[in-house]
Enzyme design. Structure first.
Site, mmCIF file in Angstrom:
data_model
loop_
_atom_site.group_PDB
_atom_site.id
_atom_site.type_symbol
_atom_site.label_atom_id
_atom_site.label_comp_id
_atom_site.label_asym_id
_atom_site.label_seq_id
_atom_site.Cartn_x
_atom_site.Cartn_y
_atom_site.Cartn_z
ATOM 1 N N HIS A 1 -4.493 9.875 0.395
ATOM 2 C CA HIS A 1 -4.434 11.312 0.697
ATOM 3 C C HIS A 1 -3.366 11.977 -0.179
ATOM 4 O O HIS A 1 -3.456 11.908 -1.395
ATOM 5 C CB HIS A 1 -4.185 11.474 2.208
ATOM 6 C CG HIS A 1 -4.336 12.860 2.765
ATOM 7 N ND1 HIS A 1 -4.943 13.905 2.107
ATOM 8 C CD2 HIS A 1 -3.957 13.365 3.970
ATOM 9 C CE1 HIS A 1 -4.920 14.983 2.871
ATOM 10 N NE2 HIS A 1 -4.319 14.687 4.002
ATOM 11 N N HIS B 1 -13.430 11.914 -3.939
ATOM 12 C CA HIS B 1 -13.104 12.796 -2.823
ATOM 13 C C HIS B 1 -14.187 12.662 -1.762
ATOM 14 O O HIS B 1 -15.347 12.498 -2.073
ATOM 15 C CB HIS B 1 -13.044 14.263 -3.293
ATOM 16 C CG HIS B 1 -12.300 15.151 -2.361
ATOM 17 N ND1 HIS B 1 -12.881 15.707 -1.258
ATOM 18 C CD2 HIS B 1 -11.000 15.533 -2.347
ATOM 19 C CE1 HIS B 1 -11.979 16.427 -0.615
ATOM 20 N NE2 HIS B 1 -10.832 16.344 -1.242
ATOM 21 N N ASP C 1 -5.094 15.855 -7.212
ATOM 22 C CA ASP C 1 -3.885 15.075 -7.485
ATOM 23 C C ASP C 1 -3.817 14.541 -8.904
ATOM 24 O O ASP C 1 -2.801 13.965 -9.303
ATOM 25 C CB ASP C 1 -3.827 13.895 -6.496
ATOM 26 C CG ASP C 1 -3.618 14.400 -5.088
ATOM 27 O OD1 ASP C 1 -4.484 14.145 -4.228
ATOM 28 O OD2 ASP C 1 -2.618 15.095 -4.863
HETATM 29 C C1 SDX Z 1 -6.653 14.345 -1.213
HETATM 30 O O1 SDX Z 1 -9.845 15.384 2.408
HETATM 31 C C2 SDX Z 1 -9.232 16.201 1.627
HETATM 32 O O2 SDX Z 1 -9.577 17.376 1.511
HETATM 33 C C3 SDX Z 1 -8.035 15.620 0.890
HETATM 34 C C4 SDX Z 1 -7.364 16.522 -0.141
HETATM 35 C C5 SDX Z 1 -6.686 17.706 0.499
HETATM 36 O O3 SDX Z 1 -6.460 18.698 -0.210
HETATM 37 O O4 SDX Z 1 -6.290 17.613 1.692
HETATM 38 O O5 SDX Z 1 -8.321 16.969 -1.095
HETATM 39 C C6 SDX Z 1 -6.252 15.755 -0.878
HETATM 40 O O6 SDX Z 1 -6.399 13.475 -0.431
HETATM 41 C C7 SDX Z 1 -7.435 14.088 -2.474
HETATM 42 C C8 SDX Z 1 -7.816 12.579 -2.634
HETATM 43 C C9 SDX Z 1 -6.586 11.838 -3.208
HETATM 44 N N1 SDX Z 1 -6.844 10.366 -3.159
HETATM 45 C C10 SDX Z 1 -7.012 9.677 -4.296
HETATM 46 O O7 SDX Z 1 -7.116 10.168 -5.421
HETATM 47 C C11 SDX Z 1 -7.088 8.166 -4.076
HETATM 48 C C12 SDX Z 1 -8.264 7.575 -4.868
HETATM 49 N N2 SDX Z 1 -9.549 8.044 -4.245
HETATM 50 C C13 SDX Z 1 -10.063 7.285 -3.183
HETATM 51 O O8 SDX Z 1 -9.373 6.312 -2.565
HETATM 52 C C14 SDX Z 1 -11.281 7.872 -2.484
HETATM 53 O O9 SDX Z 1 -12.070 8.459 -3.445
HETATM 54 C C15 SDX Z 1 -11.016 8.854 -1.362
HETATM 55 C C16 SDX Z 1 -10.127 8.259 -0.335
HETATM 56 C C17 SDX Z 1 -10.420 10.093 -1.909
HETATM 57 C C18 SDX Z 1 -12.363 9.194 -0.720
HETATM 58 O O10 SDX Z 1 -12.831 8.054 -0.129
HETATM 59 P P1 SDX Z 1 -14.203 8.061 0.731
HETATM 60 O O11 SDX Z 1 -14.774 9.408 0.839
HETATM 61 O O12 SDX Z 1 -13.958 7.292 1.977
HETATM 62 O O13 SDX Z 1 -15.167 7.333 -0.215
HETATM 63 P P2 SDX Z 1 -15.324 5.768 -0.281
HETATM 64 O O14 SDX Z 1 -13.970 5.122 -0.227
HETATM 65 O O15 SDX Z 1 -16.355 5.355 0.714
HETATM 66 O O16 SDX Z 1 -15.865 5.588 -1.774
HETATM 67 C C19 SDX Z 1 -17.252 5.701 -2.037
HETATM 68 C C20 SDX Z 1 -17.506 4.685 -3.136
HETATM 69 C C21 SDX Z 1 -16.972 3.287 -2.801
HETATM 70 O O17 SDX Z 1 -17.758 2.368 -3.496
HETATM 71 P P3 SDX Z 1 -18.921 1.579 -2.612
HETATM 72 O O18 SDX Z 1 -18.214 0.922 -1.450
HETATM 73 O O19 SDX Z 1 -19.911 2.665 -2.178
HETATM 74 O O20 SDX Z 1 -19.518 0.589 -3.601
HETATM 75 O O21 SDX Z 1 -16.780 5.097 -4.323
HETATM 76 C C22 SDX Z 1 -15.803 4.115 -4.647
HETATM 77 C C23 SDX Z 1 -15.589 3.266 -3.412
HETATM 78 O O22 SDX Z 1 -15.209 1.938 -3.780
HETATM 79 N N3 SDX Z 1 -14.585 4.841 -4.988
HETATM 80 C C24 SDX Z 1 -13.798 4.560 -6.007
HETATM 81 C C25 SDX Z 1 -12.794 5.540 -5.983
HETATM 82 N N4 SDX Z 1 -12.997 6.362 -4.962
HETATM 83 C C26 SDX Z 1 -14.114 5.933 -4.340
HETATM 84 N N5 SDX Z 1 -13.854 3.583 -6.928
HETATM 85 C C27 SDX Z 1 -12.850 3.591 -7.855
HETATM 86 N N6 SDX Z 1 -11.839 4.508 -7.914
HETATM 87 C C28 SDX Z 1 -11.796 5.487 -6.990
HETATM 88 N N7 SDX Z 1 -10.828 6.378 -7.028
#
Ligand code: SDX
Length: 425
Positions: free
Chosen positions: A266, A307, A365
């Site tokens: 997050h 996201h 971010d």
């Molecule tokens: C913020 O919610 C909000 O609005 C948050 C925010 C706000 O203003 O409040 O926008 C701020 O938190 C932005 C996000 C910052 N986080 C990061 O940058 C961390 C890296 N990103 C992730 O960990 C992830 O993308 C999330 C947590 C942001 C979202 O995760 P989800 O929606 O639970 O998606 P998921 O984990 O189920 O991913 C879907 C797929 C998965 O692969 P499969 O299991 O389907 O094979 O995408 C892959 C994940 O492995 N994946 C990634 C990835 N993000 C998702 N693979 C590699 N790198 C990534 N960054």
């Protein structure tokens, strides 16, 4: 009332279960599942991927089209034409202020920027290398100890003054975290300065030398606060609403939001992006890290990408990237090696089949950390700055819930543990 209905048929049930369907002013309809409990069912949605937890009028996100509206105004227009405190007024009150209303609001916030002198002793209780987010969790919760005269959450005036105090004092507390870490004296706010300018003055000024704040950097800081101001029912805002639903005071609720924001998935992602870029170290190592991000057996993820809602670009990331270019050119850092890695990483990721298929784009971010580092803000302060900008969103959602009818949040579960069994012997 609604005339749309949804029907649930369950094997073994003679009758379908009828549920009302509500439409918002825009966005997906919702199915009201509250009647399911009486029928002996719970819904099941770990991570709340498909759950609308509340009704709100504050922020709307269309993740497929990269749209973010604050009280109907697109974030791109607010970033270009508004400023942070005007956007705070908009989020809190629902309309843009008249020039007189804006000046009155700015004056109110300006006159709440100081914290009680005892807070200095509170900070001195922390170890000098305490993480600033640990200090902020404690300091913001502790603010309640100074305002016992205005913690009646049923009193609109108490809710308003608490909102003003929190928005006004977050930059002061954030700067105190940094100064405590450095072992430098705390700087008092200067009421002649703007909100972001004052923050940079409290961060980088000292009693011996308090240089003028670069207006380009102050404007960039204000835009960073604005771009982080609110984002619908994200993890930290949902935490604030859940804490508020028990009747906890607003300072405790905002402290709960700060704790939820801290995680690298997050608000902690901006710090994690910088650490990742520094670990990658050079553009020729990017392919290695992209491969790791795609490897299911490797926990590494590209921080700043992906996201829960945006399955297209994050409109904030686009504005942040423009601001990044402005700040780096102002500071003569156009050739910043981290920026080169970030831009190359973005290009490679956006062309990679894995990221295209999973709709992973840079989020808010990805570039914010590069700007903050260029301004001179240490990496461990990045999430503190996110929390400072987001405080108005947390407070707006808290106030929206508390000012209307609400119930304590109490989810249920799918229980897969032992059925009842007797203690042996
Ligand atoms: C913020 O919610 C909000 O609005 C948050 C925010 C706000 O203003 O409040 O926008 C701020 O938190 C932005 C996000 C910052 N986080 C990061 O940058 C961390 C890296 N990103 C992730 O960990 C992830 O993308 C999330 C947590 C942001 C979202 O995760 P989800 O929606 O639970 O998606 P998921 O984990 O189920 O991913 C879907 C797929 C998965 O692969 P499969 O299991 O389907 O094979 O995408 C892959 C994940 O492995 N994946 C990634 C990835 N993000 C998702 N693979 C590699 N790198 C990534 N960054």
């Amino acid at each position: 009332m609604t005339d749309k209905k949804a029907y649930l048929s369950v094997d073994g049930l003679d009758e379908k279960i009828e549920m009302p369907v509500y439409s918002g002013s825009t966005g997906p309809d919702v199915v009201d599942v509250r009647g399911l409990t009486a029928q002996g069912y719970f819904t099941y949605d770990p991570g709340f991927v498909s759950t609308a937890s509340c009704e709100s009028k504050i922020t709307y996100i269309d993740g497929d089209n990269g749209i973010l509206l604050h009280r109907g105004y697109p974030i791109e227009q607010l970033a270009e034409k508004s400023d942070y405190l005007e956007s705070c007024y908009l989020l809190l009150n629902g309309e843009l202020p008249t020039p007189e209303q804006k000046q009155e609001f700015v004056d109110i916030i300006t006159n709440h920027t100081m914290v009680h002198e005892s807070m200095a002793r509170f900070f001195r209780g922390f170890h000098h290398n305490a993480h600033p987010m640990a200090m902020m969790c404690g300091a913001v919760g502790a603010l309640a100890s100074f305002y016992h005269d205005s913690l009646d959450i049923t009193n609109p005036e108490h809710r308003a003054v608490s909102a003003h105090r929190l928005i006004a004092k977050m930059p002061t507390l954030a700067a105190m975290c940094y100064k405590h870490h450095l072992g430098q004296p705390f700087m008092y706010p200067n009421n002649k300065m703007g909100y972001a300018e004052n923050f940079l003055h409290m961060m980088f000024g000292t009693p011996c030398d308090d240089p003028e704040v670069n207006p380009v950097l102050a404007k960039a800081m204000d835009k960073i606060f604005l771009l982080h101001a609110d984002h619908e029912q994200n993890a930290s805002t949902s935490t604030v609403r859940l804490a508020g639903s028990s009747g906890a005071n607003p300072f405790a609720c905002i402290a709960s939001g700060i704790t939820a924001l801290w995680g690298p998935a997050h608000g902690g992602a901006n710090e994690a992006v910088l650490n990742m870029l520094e670990e990658i170290g050079s553009v020729d190592r990017i392919d290695e890290y992209v491969a790791r991000a795609k490897d299911k057996s490797d926990p590494f993820r590209l921080m700043g990408f992906g996201h829960r809602v945006y399955k297209n670009f994050d409109p904030r990331a686009k504005v942040m990237k423009e601001t990044c270019d402005e700040v780096l050119s102002e500071l003569g850092l156009e050739n910043d090696p981290l920026l080169a890695i970030a831009k190359r990483l973005e290009t490679i990721a956006l062309e990679d089949e894995y990221f295209i298929e999973k709709k992973l784009y840079p989020n808010v971010d990805f570039y914010s950390g590069i700007i903050m580092k260029a301004i001179g803000i240490p990496t461990e302060m990045f999430t503190v700055i996110f929390a400072t900008g987001r405080t108005v969103g947390w407070i707006a959602h808290w106030a929206e819930m508390i000012s209307g009818p609400y119930k304590i949040g109490r989810p249920r579960q799918l229980y897969t543990g032992y059925p009842k069994r007797d203690y042996p012997g």
